[in-house]
Scaffold this motif. Structure first.
Motif, mmCIF file in Angstrom:
data_model
loop_
_atom_site.group_PDB
_atom_site.id
_atom_site.type_symbol
_atom_site.label_atom_id
_atom_site.label_comp_id
_atom_site.label_asym_id
_atom_site.label_seq_id
_atom_site.Cartn_x
_atom_site.Cartn_y
_atom_site.Cartn_z
ATOM 1 N N UNK A 462 48.540 40.479 53.629
ATOM 2 C CA UNK A 462 48.296 40.715 52.212
ATOM 3 C C UNK A 462 47.816 39.394 51.610
ATOM 4 N N UNK A 463 46.620 39.404 51.081
ATOM 5 C CA UNK A 463 46.064 38.210 50.441
ATOM 6 C C UNK A 463 46.251 38.335 48.932
ATOM 7 N N UNK A 464 46.902 37.350 48.353
ATOM 8 C CA UNK A 464 47.037 37.261 46.900
ATOM 9 C C UNK A 464 46.061 36.200 46.401
ATOM 10 N N UNK A 465 45.301 36.557 45.381
ATOM 11 C CA UNK A 465 44.321 35.629 44.819
ATOM 12 C C UNK A 465 44.455 35.632 43.302
ATOM 13 N N UNK A 466 44.323 34.467 42.699
ATOM 14 C CA UNK A 466 44.253 34.378 41.244
ATOM 15 C C UNK A 466 43.073 33.499 40.873
ATOM 16 N N UNK A 467 42.386 33.891 39.786
ATOM 17 C CA UNK A 467 41.158 33.215 39.382
ATOM 18 C C UNK A 467 41.226 32.798 37.913
ATOM 19 N N UNK A 468 40.365 31.847 37.576
ATOM 20 C CA UNK A 468 40.056 31.555 36.176
ATOM 21 C C UNK A 468 38.791 32.335 35.855
ATOM 22 N N UNK A 469 38.943 33.450 35.165
ATOM 23 C CA UNK A 469 37.817 34.378 34.993
ATOM 24 C C UNK A 469 36.645 33.751 34.256
ATOM 25 N N UNK A 470 36.899 32.727 33.445
ATOM 26 C CA UNK A 470 35.835 32.103 32.657
ATOM 27 C C UNK A 470 35.159 30.933 33.359
ATOM 28 N N UNK A 471 35.578 30.618 34.570
ATOM 29 C CA UNK A 471 34.972 29.479 35.281
ATOM 30 C C UNK A 471 33.564 29.817 35.742
ATOM 31 N N UNK A 472 32.809 28.792 36.097
ATOM 32 C CA UNK A 472 31.429 28.962 36.548
ATOM 33 C C UNK A 472 31.371 29.945 37.707
ATOM 34 N N UNK A 473 30.357 30.822 37.691
ATOM 35 C CA UNK A 473 30.222 31.847 38.724
ATOM 36 C C UNK A 473 29.404 31.329 39.909
ATOM 37 N N UNK A 474 29.742 31.851 41.101
ATOM 38 C CA UNK A 474 28.961 31.511 42.285
ATOM 39 C C UNK A 474 27.780 32.476 42.411
#
Length: 541
Positions: A462-474
């Protein structure tokens, strides 16, 4: 007819937030007919009547040209190619046809004027473009002319740009300044007609960064008019104009590296109108928000317009930066005799009048949330909606990710509601689901994440991921600031709590505004139709 399909491309992406099945084939039958068909027509200045056609268009694989002078055989021209034809003096209707690879075609009729008289009555208009810095637009018309050349007078750029008589041509200078622009109008005659004008090229001031991204909100807490964060009211007209073009005011949608925003040019007053016979009730909202950027305007007046009248509120602007504006709805309703139950339009007025341009983004009404999606997550709320988004082309039926009744109220999880994710057969190895939080995580509550997981097998990662949604996109549109941590199930068909230590990831920083939770069931394994359940996502030390 049998569909012809060609392999277009195979794109390998880390995460794509879409539930639609990826199709690596292009259906040729689905290709549309060509558009914007025309031709640049030039003629030699030697009284021979030799006309050169340079056909243009979009989606074209081959052009056919009928010259309109009785010639029955069409000329075949490849994209980028030209063809010559000798005309007698006269006016002809040439037919230009663009064709696609699947045989669809679009034809236009274009007049070709061949005259052995020199052009007369030359009229030239030169204007700075209202939306693009250092761009100049030129239009020239003359009697007897077929085309004209424009020499824009920039050092190191001696070659002219040609355009058909009566059509416009644009040019962007490297630097603003004063230039001599020369227009030479041409017919089939040896003699030409020209006009020169000293012209000042100007810049258009515009933002180079986006406005701040609005926070995550429940759909019931916001009514959006324009912007990309929330779902906008359908059918909104952002440029009804209301007769202001005569004031020199105009409108464009400015695209800043994929971030679109409204650009009201030389703002006298402009506005936004809802769809015909549509009104919105904003009496349950507390504020109207907008982000405004300007280089010249000192103030902006915002009016809410109902079916019975309008009321304005004026706000100051700061030059050359985004001004975030939040106006209480009470500022409008406190003005005598006004209701906000049937708003049909918004009006924006610039100070000074028509004295500068504004860029506007994120126009929405909102209220303070009565409840929010945040850590911890237990999915028991009867008032919140949990807008999970699936990705990886996994098939979740009609509802991609669902909040369901706990199918196994035993052991360490006897709660009523849980999240169900089905990793359907054929799903990508990275298939999963994400949920935006209404507020960033507070790491004083812990830097580890515990998740109650129900897995159909032992050994599922199980991979848990958290992001900063407003950060620069790839390049795939995914945020570049994130943390990923894995854990492995040790029991099957039973609830167990897995712990994800965020500090084990070198990229983790407590100062980052992580506001998205992402779950990858059975990570790195293709989907086989298995179902996973998740609950009680919370922080711990």
């Amino acid at each position: 007819m049998k569909n012809l399909k060609y392999i277009a491309s195979l794109i390998v992406a880390a995460v794509v937030f879409s539930c639609a099945t990826e199709n690596d084939l292009i259906d040729l039958d689905a290709l549309s007919a060509p558009t914007n068909i025309s031709a640049l027509t030039t003629v030699t200045q030697d009284n021979t009547g030799k006309v050169t056609f340079l056909p243009r268009g979009e989606g074209v694989t081959q052009y056919e040209i009928l010259f309109g002078d009785g010639t029955t055989t069409a000329a075949i021209v490849s994209p980028g190619g030209t063809v010559d034809h000798i005309y007698k003096e006269g006016v002809y209707d040439a037919t230009i046809t663009g064709k696609t690879v699947n045989g669809k075609s679009t034809s236009v009729i274009q007049k070709v004027t061949v005259s052995f008289k020199a052009p007369e009555n030359l009229v030239v208009t030169i204007d700075n473009d209202l939306a693009t810095s250092k761009q100049v637009n030129v239009k020239a018309t003359a009697d007897f002319a077929l085309f004209y050349d424009v020499y824009f007078g920039e050092a190191g750029k001696p070659n002219p740009i040609s355009a058909n008589n009566g059509e416009s041509v644009s040019y962007t200078y490297q630097e603003a300044g004063v230039y001599t622009i020369r227009v030479v109008s041409k017919s089939a005659a040896i003699k030409t007609t020209e006009l020169s004008k000293v012209f000042t090229v100007t810049t258009v001031s515009k933002p180079f960064t986006s406005a701040a991204t609005p926070p995550n909100r429940q759909a019931s807490d916001v009514i959006s008019i324009y912007g990309s964060k929330y779902t906008n009211v359908a059918g909104t007209n952002c440029f009804p104009d209301w007769g202001q073009a005569g004031q020199g005011s105009s409108w464009a949608e400015f695209d800043l590296n994929g971030d679109k925003m409204l650009n009201y040019i030389n703002l006298s007053y402009q506005g936004i109108a809802l769809a015909d016979n549509t009104s919105i009730d904003v009496s349950g909202m507390e504020f109207i928000h907008m982000d405004v950027w300007t280089a010249k305007l000192q103030k902006i007046e915002t009016s809410l317009i109902s079916k019975t009248g309008e009321r304005p509120v004026v706000k100051d602007l700061v030059a050359n930066q985004w001004t975030s504006i939040d106006i209480p709805i009470s500022a409008f309703t406190s003005q005598t005799g006004f209701t906000v139950k049937d708003i049909i339009q918004l009006k924006l007025v610039g100070t000074p009048w028509a004295g500068g341009s504004v860029f506007v983004d994120n126009i929405y009404f909102y209220k303070t949330a009565t409840s929010t999606i945040g850590m911890p997550l237990d999915f028991e709320s009867s008032t919140l909606t949990y807008p999970w988004t699936c990705f990886g082309s996994a098939s979740f039926g009609a509802i991609p990710v669902s909040i369901v009744t706990n199918p196994d109220k035993t052991g360490n999880n006897v709660s009523d509601k849980v999240v169900k994710i089905e990793k359907s057969a054929g799903a990508q190895v990275w298939a999963g689901a994400s949920l935006d939080l209404d507020a960033k995580m507070d790491f004083t509550k812990g830097t580890s994440i515990k998740v109650n997981v129900w897995s159909p097998k032992v050994g599922a990662i199980i991979l848990f991921k958290t992001e900063v949604s407003t950060s620069t996109k790839d390049g795939n549109g995914n945020p570049t600031v994130f943390v990923e941590v894995q854990a492995t199930t040790t029991v099957a068909n039973s609830w167990q709590v897995l712990t994800f230590d965020l500090t084990s990831a070198t990229s983790f920083k407590t100062t980052n505004a992580y506001d998205r939770v992402i779950l990858f069931p059975d990570f790195n394994v293709a989907g086989s139709g298995s179902t996973y359940y998740f609950d009680d996502i919370k922080q711990s030390n």
